[in-house]
Scaffold this active site. Sequence first.
Site, PDB file in Angstrom:
ATOM      1  CG  ASP A 198      11.203  52.679  62.296  1.00  0.00           C
ATOM      2  OD1 ASP A 198       9.993  52.891  62.238  1.00  0.00           O
ATOM      3  OD2 ASP A 198      11.964  53.324  63.045  1.00  0.00           O
TER       4      ASP A 198
ATOM      5  CB  THR B 240       9.112  56.193  64.365  1.00  0.00           C
ATOM      6  OG1 THR B 240       8.684  54.985  63.713  1.00  0.00           O
ATOM      7  CG2 THR B 240      10.622  56.278  64.309  1.00  0.00           C
TER       8      THR B 240
END
Length: 358
Positions: free
Chosen positions: A110, A178
Amino acid sequence: MAPMGIRLSPLGMAVFCLLGLGVLYHLYSGFLAGRFAFFMLSEPAAGGPETPRGSAPAGAVDLRELLAVSVLAAVRGGEEVKRVREGNVLNAKAKGKTREGAEEQLTSGDLLSNRRMFYLLKGAFPAVQINSEERVDSADQETVSWDRSIPEDIKQKIQPKEVPAESVTVWIDPLDATQEYTEDLRQYVTTMVCVAVNGKPVIGVIHKPFSAYTAWAMVDGGSNVKARSSYNEKTPRIIVSRSHAGKVEQVARQTFGNKTVIIPAGGAGYKVLALLDVAEKNQEEADVYIHVTYIKKWDICAGNAVLRALGGHMTTLTGEEISYTGSDGNEGGLIASINMNHKALIEKLPDLEKTSHK
């Protein structure tokens, strides 16, 4: 005494005319010299800095250029996402909880993707507002340059179009899905960039890092992706979040019948691609995308833009358009479709909106 007349000789007349012509010549040659000097000053000096051809003037943004750098940003971010996952150095940690109580994960993928995407876009268009899912730490600032080249497929399909820089907001999702990323469910993972003008999504880029597939589209411009040839409105296949498939399944089967197929999936980008003609081995197909809870705008802006460009719709569950200005969240859930009667779908699912604010 009578007034005396004035009489000019032929020689005097000739001298007078020559003087007049001289004055006119002097004035006209001065005008031409001025115009020539202006022309020379308007050209860039040899070897000096030159404004790139096709670039928008100061205070304006060329959407074709912004599309090109958005595609590049999504790809560059995807490279970081893939590198971290394949190296198995995720360094995953909890960054908080969703409204439903689910734990949100944050990984090195990320953060590294976000840094690469943000600084590439900011370097290319410093006057544009950029909103990202992850915070940008000034201590990690890096220079990521863009050579202002535009891919041939974009050149062929998209014409230059300038808009005021202050009307533009860019939304970045450096790693969509995610949770699935940490579970190594790679097919759901995307990186996304969206450009909104006056709150309306006009450019969308959805990139799949693990297959190198990229979908892009620009409203009133063109795209490299298209809708499928047919959709099932009577008993649609409905794609929903893995975390609340049961909520949608109950209402959907009451509405469309027991044959309605519910497809649980991760990632908003993946779900939008499920509505389109995407030649990907691990890409499922659906007719409608429904989300019944609060969702962030960087999750959905790119998909909204792609659908709009192709004639589709993404609205709240009550049919309201989603504005991509102001707050970063969408409270009203969403329903997305293409080449279907969107209004009729909304009318069939009135009960879902009640859960979207919880």
